[in-house]
Each structure stands twice: as structure tokens, then as C-alpha cells.
Design a protein around this motif. Structure first.
Motif, PDB file in Angstrom:
ATOM      1  N   PHE A  28       0.836  -1.200   0.000  1.00  0.00           N
ATOM      2  CA  PHE A  28       0.000   0.000   0.000  1.00  0.00           C
ATOM      3  C   PHE A  28       0.879   1.262   0.000  1.00  0.00           C
ATOM      4  N   SER A  29       1.923   1.256   0.850  1.00  0.00           N
ATOM      5  CA  SER A  29       2.822   2.409   0.954  1.00  0.00           C
ATOM      6  C   SER A  29       3.579   2.624  -0.345  1.00  0.00           C
ATOM      7  N   LEU A  30       3.981   1.503  -0.977  1.00  0.00           N
ATOM      8  CA  LEU A  30       4.731   1.593  -2.237  1.00  0.00           C
ATOM      9  C   LEU A  30       3.881   2.262  -3.310  1.00  0.00           C
ATOM     10  N   VAL A  31       2.627   1.829  -3.382  1.00  0.00           N
ATOM     11  CA  VAL A  31       1.701   2.409  -4.368  1.00  0.00           C
ATOM     12  C   VAL A  31       1.509   3.897  -4.073  1.00  0.00           C
ATOM     13  N   LEU A  32       1.358   4.210  -2.806  1.00  0.00           N
ATOM     14  CA  LEU A  32       1.124   5.598  -2.388  1.00  0.00           C
ATOM     15  C   LEU A  32       2.344   6.464  -2.714  1.00  0.00           C
ATOM     16  N   TYR A  33       3.513   5.939  -2.395  1.00  0.00           N
ATOM     17  CA  TYR A  33       4.766   6.685  -2.591  1.00  0.00           C
ATOM     18  C   TYR A  33       5.030   6.928  -4.077  1.00  0.00           C
ATOM     19  N   THR A  34       4.846   5.872  -4.870  1.00  0.00           N
ATOM     20  CA  THR A  34       5.068   6.007  -6.321  1.00  0.00           C
ATOM     21  C   THR A  34       4.064   6.987  -6.915  1.00  0.00           C
ATOM     22  N   GLY A  35       2.850   6.884  -6.479  1.00  0.00           N
ATOM     23  CA  GLY A  35       1.807   7.767  -6.985  1.00  0.00           C
ATOM     24  C   GLY A  35       2.087   9.216  -6.622  1.00  0.00           C
ATOM     25  N   GLU A  36       2.614   9.441  -5.440  1.00  0.00           N
ATOM     26  CA  GLU A  36       2.849  10.806  -4.958  1.00  0.00           C
ATOM     27  C   GLU A  36       4.057  11.451  -5.624  1.00  0.00           C
ATOM     28  N   GLN A  37       5.005  10.644  -6.162  1.00  0.00           N
ATOM     29  CA  GLN A  37       6.240  11.154  -6.787  1.00  0.00           C
ATOM     30  C   GLN A  37       5.929  12.282  -7.772  1.00  0.00           C
ATOM     31  N   ASN A  38       4.976  12.016  -8.668  1.00  0.00           N
ATOM     32  CA  ASN A  38       4.640  12.994  -9.702  1.00  0.00           C
ATOM     33  C   ASN A  38       4.011  14.237  -9.106  1.00  0.00           C
ATOM     34  N   ASN A  39       3.342  14.021  -7.973  1.00  0.00           N
ATOM     35  CA  ASN A  39       2.680  15.153  -7.345  1.00  0.00           C
ATOM     36  C   ASN A  39       3.664  16.149  -6.741  1.00  0.00           C
ATOM     37  N   PHE A  40       4.835  15.622  -6.270  1.00  0.00           N
ATOM     38  CA  PHE A  40       5.791  16.494  -5.599  1.00  0.00           C
ATOM     39  C   PHE A  40       6.164  17.684  -6.494  1.00  0.00           C
ATOM     40  N   ALA A  41       6.582  17.377  -7.742  1.00  0.00           N
ATOM     41  CA  ALA A  41       7.010  18.428  -8.675  1.00  0.00           C
ATOM     42  C   ALA A  41       5.865  19.407  -8.917  1.00  0.00           C
ATOM     43  N   ARG A  42       4.658  18.824  -9.092  1.00  0.00           N
ATOM     44  CA  ARG A  42       3.493  19.663  -9.374  1.00  0.00           C
ATOM     45  C   ARG A  42       3.218  20.609  -8.196  1.00  0.00           C
ATOM     46  N   ILE A  43       3.362  20.068  -6.960  1.00  0.00           N
ATOM     47  CA  ILE A  43       3.104  20.888  -5.753  1.00  0.00           C
ATOM     48  C   ILE A  43       4.071  22.070  -5.712  1.00  0.00           C
ATOM     49  N   ILE A  44       5.367  21.777  -5.953  1.00  0.00           N
ATOM     50  CA  ILE A  44       6.390  22.826  -5.869  1.00  0.00           C
ATOM     51  C   ILE A  44       6.160  23.892  -6.936  1.00  0.00           C
ATOM     52  N   VAL A  45       5.958  23.412  -8.176  1.00  0.00           N
ATOM     53  CA  VAL A  45       5.771  24.350  -9.281  1.00  0.00           C
ATOM     54  C   VAL A  45       4.562  25.229  -9.013  1.00  0.00           C
ATOM     55  N   ARG A  46       3.468  24.587  -8.519  1.00  0.00           N
ATOM     56  CA  ARG A  46       2.251  25.352  -8.272  1.00  0.00           C
ATOM     57  C   ARG A  46       2.471  26.358  -7.129  1.00  0.00           C
ATOM     58  N   ARG A  47       3.235  25.884  -6.087  1.00  0.00           N
ATOM     59  CA  ARG A  47       3.431  26.729  -4.915  1.00  0.00           C
ATOM     60  C   ARG A  47       4.299  27.949  -5.241  1.00  0.00           C
ATOM     61  N   ASP A  48       5.427  27.695  -5.998  1.00  0.00           N
ATOM     62  CA  ASP A  48       6.406  28.772  -6.222  1.00  0.00           C
ATOM     63  C   ASP A  48       6.189  29.562  -7.504  1.00  0.00           C
ATOM     64  N   PHE A  49       5.515  28.943  -8.437  1.00  0.00           N
ATOM     65  CA  PHE A  49       5.412  29.633  -9.735  1.00  0.00           C
ATOM     66  C   PHE A  49       3.986  29.919 -10.173  1.00  0.00           C
ATOM     67  N   SER A  50       3.043  29.634  -9.350  1.00  0.00           N
ATOM     68  CA  SER A  50       1.669  29.874  -9.769  1.00  0.00           C
ATOM     69  C   SER A  50       1.424  31.377  -9.861  1.00  0.00           C
ATOM     70  N   GLY A  51       0.555  31.758 -10.698  1.00  0.00           N
ATOM     71  CA  GLY A  51       0.260  33.180 -10.869  1.00  0.00           C
ATOM     72  C   GLY A  51       1.239  33.845 -11.821  1.00  0.00           C
TER      73      GLY A  51
END
Ligand code: ADP
Length: 329
Positions: A28-51
Motif C-alpha cells: 500500500f505504501s509503495l503504491v502511495l509513494y510512487t503515486g505521490e512522486q509525480n505530485n511532488f514536482a506539481r506541488i512545488i511548481v504550483r506553490r512557487d510559480f503559480s500566478g
């Protein structure tokens, strides 16, 4: 199962539970971790470069993003390990508790089996000791007459018969426990009871006991005819054994609301304390009055009742008599 092996089995079972839980958590953790990998970049880009107007990310910014991603990944991983650890710890404690519950019926059966085996050995020892003593005494003493020898042989024969009856009863008990309900057929209790009344008539007459019946004609149940015959034979045999001469035994059978059979006697009866125990294996209120019994009759009856999903109730008063009622479903 002694305390030591019970504890060992409990720990093994807990390990299995925890092992399975760990595998599920890991997957379960492996699936969660792998799934979240792509989200990390998206979170950062959205947080620092949105707007901001869409533009090419500079190499220096990319490095910064990479660093932030590693930090996020580490934090996520630590959180995951923390949560998994707590779940595993909680699961382990729960498993330890549940394994006790799972093993309890096994332990109880084992304990019962142990007591049963001790009881059997104890019961077998008495007739065997009697045979041994009778044989030794007759071998040792001289000047024995033919009658003396006949007396000893009669004693040995009677004890051997007791042992044979016990072996047969024990075999019957274990056979009943493995009775398959699928083999049950429509059985007429009326016919079984009428046949038994004919069989027991002579014995009753010899004891000047009156056998009265109120058996309805069409009392049917689904069951095993042989075992049901054994069942009523046990109650009738007891009624005859424990009723003094000139007593009365009444057998009734009714079809509704539920098929019900009752056997009432005006015999010696029992105290409420004894009534609670008579279905236990080898229990006898007064072994000296049992006349060849071994205390297994009612234990067998109880098993037959159980496999037929019926119920047995007892009403008894000392010196007044007893009524055994069997109600089928
Ligand atoms: P037993 O072989 O001694 O008859 P059972 O299991 O059939 O063993 O019965 C257990 C005990 O219950 C008997 O020893 C007897 O004391 C008591 N009991 C059973 N049926 C009756 C009865 N109809 N009246 C009085 N006591 C009874």
C-alpha cells in the motif's frame, strides 16, 4: 495444550498476522509513494510559480526544485514510515489479543479431551483392578472348590462385560459426534416409540411397573432412525432402572406445535444440583444404584439430541420421579 505451547502458538499466530499486515502495508505504501512522486514536482511548481506567466524554468530554479523535491520526498517517506509503524504496533497488539481468542476454542477442546482421557483411564482402571485382584486371589489360595472358581469367573465375566459396554458406548459417542445431517431422513417417532414399548414391556412387567403411553400417530422428524431409537432407549432404560417396583412410566409424543417426546417416571428422582450434572460423561448420582451403568448413557443422549438440533429438559424431584422432555425443531 499446556501453557508453554499455548503461548508459543499464540506468538506464532501473532507473527503471521503481523507479517500479513506488514506485507499489505508495504504494498500500500509503495503504491502511495510512487503515486505521490509525480505530485511532488506539481506541488512545488504550483506553490512557487503559480500566478506567473508560463515560462521556461531556469537551471538554477530546477536545482532548487530538485532540492525541495528531495526534502518533500524525505518528509513523505518519514511520515509514511511513522504511520506504518504505528499501524503495525497497534496491529501487533490487536493480533496478540485476537490470537488468544482464536486459540481459545482449540485450547478448551484440548482441555476437555485431556479430562475425558483421564476420566476414561480412571473408569477403566476399576474393572481392570477387580479382574486382576479376583484372578490373583484365586491363583494364590489353595483348596478351592469348583463353586469358588465359578464365583471368580462370574466376577471376571461381569467386569469384562462392563468394559465391553464402556468401549461400545465410547465408540458410539465418537460416532455420533461425526454424524452427517445430510443423511437424515423422515423418521416416525411414533413407530420408534411403539416398538420400544413392546421391547421394554417384559422388563416392566417383571418389575411390576406400569407402562402407559399417549403417543400420537403421526409424529415425524428428520433424523437418523437408529440413533433416535438409541436416544429413547437410554431414557426408557433409565426410567426402568431408577423406578422402584410398582411405579409408573408414561411415554407421550405430540406432533404440534413441535414434535415433542416426554418420558415420565415415578422413580427415585434427583436433586436440582444433580440434574445439572447428569449429562456429563461418567457422571452418576449414586454409582451403587446404577446397576451396570457407566454414566455414559445421558452423555450419548445429549450428543444425539444435539445432532438433531433438538433440546432436552429435565424436571425431577427426589423420591417423586423425573420427566425428560425432548423437543425437536
Ligand atoms: P447410568 O449408566 O449410570 O444410568 P446415565 O448417563 O444414563 O448413566 O445417567 C446418569 C445418572 O443420572 C444416573 O447414574 C442416575 O443417577 C441419574 N438418572 C438418569 N436417569 C434417571 C431417572 N430417570 N431417575 C433418576 N435418576 C436418573
Amino acid at each position: 495444550m499446556d501453557t508453554h505451547s499455548f503461548q508459543r502458538t499464540r506468538i506464532i499466530l501473532t507473527s503471521w498476522y503481523v507479517g500479513i499486515l506488514a506485507i499489505i502495508l508495504f504494498a500500500f505504501s509503495l503504491v502511495l509513494y510512487t503515486g505521490e512522486q509525480n505530485n511532488f514536482a506539481r506541488i512545488i511548481v504550483r506553490r512557487d510559480f503559480s500566478g506567473q506567466v508560463p515560462r521556461i524554468i531556469l537551471p538554477i530554479e530546477r536545482e532548487e526544485i530538485q532540492e525541495q523535491m528531495t526534502a518533500l520526498r524525505r518528509a513523505f517517506l518519514l511520515n509514511l514510515i511513522g504511520v506504518d509503524g504505528v499501524i503495525l504496533l497497534f496491529g501487533g497488539a490487536l493480533s496478540y489479543f485476537l490470537s488468544k481468542k482464536t486459540l481459545k476454542p482449540v485450547q478448551e477442546t484440548f482441555e476437555r479431551q485431556k479430562i475425558f482421557l483421564a476420566d476414561v483411564s480412571h473408569e477403566i482402571r476399576t474393572p481392570l483392578a477387580a479382574i486382576q485382584t479376583a484372578s490373583e486371589v484365586s491363583l494364590r489360595s489353595k483348596n478351592k472348590t469348583k463353586e469358588d472358581y465359578q464365583k471368580v469367573i462370574a466376577q471376571i465375566l461381569s467386569q469384562s462385560k462392563r468394559l465391553t459396554k464402556m468401549a461400545n458406548d465410547l465408540l458410539l459417542l465418537s460416532q455420533i459426534e461425526s454424524t452427517q445431517q445430510v443423511a437424515f431422513k423422515k423418521v416416525s417417532l411414533s413407530e420408534i416409540l411403539q416398538d420400544l414399548v413392546s421391547t421394554f414391556k417384559t422388563t416392566a412387567e417383571e418389575k411390576h411397573i406400569t407402562l402407559t403411553t399417549a403417543i400420537e400417530e403421526k409424529v415425524f422428524v428428520r433424523g437418523d432412525a437408529y440413533k433416535l431409537t438409541q436416544l429413547f432407549m437410554i431414557f426408557l432404560d433409565n426410567a426402568l432402572k431408577y423406578t422402584k417396583d410398582t411405579g409408573v412410566i408414561t411415554i407421550t409424543a405430540t406432533a404440534s406445535p413441535k414434535p415433542t417426546v416426554s418420558i415420565t417416571d415415578t422413580g427415585i428422582g434427583m436433586s436440582a444440583k444433580d440434574v445439572k450434572k447428569i449429562f456429563e460423561r461418567f457422571y452418576q448420582v449414586d454409582p451403587s444404584r446404577s446397576r451396570g451403568g457407566n454414566g455414559l448413557g445421558l452423555a450419548i443422549a445429549q450428543e444425539i439430541v444435539k445432532v438433531h438440533k433438538a433440546k432436552v429438559s429435565v424436571k425431577s424431584l427426589v423420591d417423586k420421579g423425573s420427566t425428560f422432555t425432548i423437543t425437536f425443531s
